[in-house]
Design an enzyme around this catalytic site. Structure first.
Site, short mmCIF file in Angstrom:
data_model
loop_
_atom_site.label_atom_id
_atom_site.label_comp_id
_atom_site.label_asym_id
_atom_site.label_seq_id
_atom_site.Cartn_x
_atom_site.Cartn_y
_atom_site.Cartn_z
N GLU A 217 -7.89 21.22 25.35
CA GLU A 217 -9.08 21.65 25.55
C GLU A 217 -10.30 21.39 24.56
O GLU A 217 -10.04 21.85 23.40
CB GLU A 217 -9.09 23.41 25.69
CG GLU A 217 -8.08 23.64 27.12
CD GLU A 217 -6.47 23.75 26.47
OE1 GLU A 217 -6.16 23.96 25.32
OE2 GLU A 217 -5.61 23.52 27.32
N GLN B 19 -3.98 18.30 14.97
CA GLN B 19 -2.80 18.30 14.11
C GLN B 19 -1.93 19.26 14.73
O GLN B 19 -2.34 20.50 15.02
CB GLN B 19 -2.93 18.46 12.71
CG GLN B 19 -1.94 18.31 11.85
CD GLN B 19 -1.85 18.35 10.17
OE1 GLN B 19 -2.64 19.40 10.01
NE2 GLN B 19 -1.63 17.45 9.67
#
Length: 186
Positions: free
Chosen positions: A133, A152
């Protein structure tokens, strides 16, 4: 137990196919970085996007999502409109161990440009591409570069096995490929 290092991520990805495809080194020259890092893995965003639009004039309802709320886009650079939102997916396919949870955080390169990335945790036993998103919080259009880093992933090993994995409960997003819109089990 605890937060897993680069050597563990590399071993699990090479030997157990935890991340496919897997970049064994950090790639960072001329691109938004991706690949293995000290205590995480920087995932890449694919080249397919679903950009939210108000053209359909419907309400966003997670229990009854209307596909008219999004416009499909494929390309090397996605322009997310001001104060808007897009969905994408990782290039990488994940095969999570039964005793590991992954948490995903946005990259500072994008965060410093007002781009916020949200990804829910990868539960133990989850398999599939990750739907990403992307929020553009700025009053300006924002570029997202396909095939480059977007967030990450941190891997956390549990102190003891969980009673039920995502695979055991046949999670609604298990084995998802491509960008997956909201689902409600019926």
């Amino acid at each position: 137990m605890g937060l897993k290092s680069d050597s563990w991520i590399r071993k699990m990805s090479v030997e157990k196919k935890m991340i496919v495809p897997f970049a064994e080194e950090q790639v960072g020259r001329g691109v938004v970085s991706y690949g293995v890092s000290s205590y995480g893995y920087d995932i890449r965003v694919g080249d397919e996007f679903k950009i939210f639009t108000n053209i359909g004039g419907t309400v966003v309802d997670p229990k009854n999502f209307d596909e008219k709320n999004v416009v499909d886009f494929k390309g090397d650079v996605c322009i997310v409109p001001p104060n808007s939102f897009a969905l994408a997916r990782t290039i990488e396919y994940f095969n999570m161990p039964d005793n590991v949870l992954a948490i995903c955080l946005g990259k500072s390169t994008y965060a410093r440009c007002g781009i916020i990335v949200n990804v829910t945790p990868f539960e133990p036993g989850f398999k599939g591409h990750i739907t990403i998103e992307i929020s553009n919080t700025t009053p300006l259009p924002a570029k997202i570069y396909a095939n480059e880093g977007i967030a990450q992933v941190l891997f956390i090993e549990g102190d003891e096995p969980c009673e039920v994995t995502y695979a055991d409960k046949n999670g609604k997003y298990q084995a998802q490929e491509g960008i997956t819109l909201p689902r409600i089990l019926k």
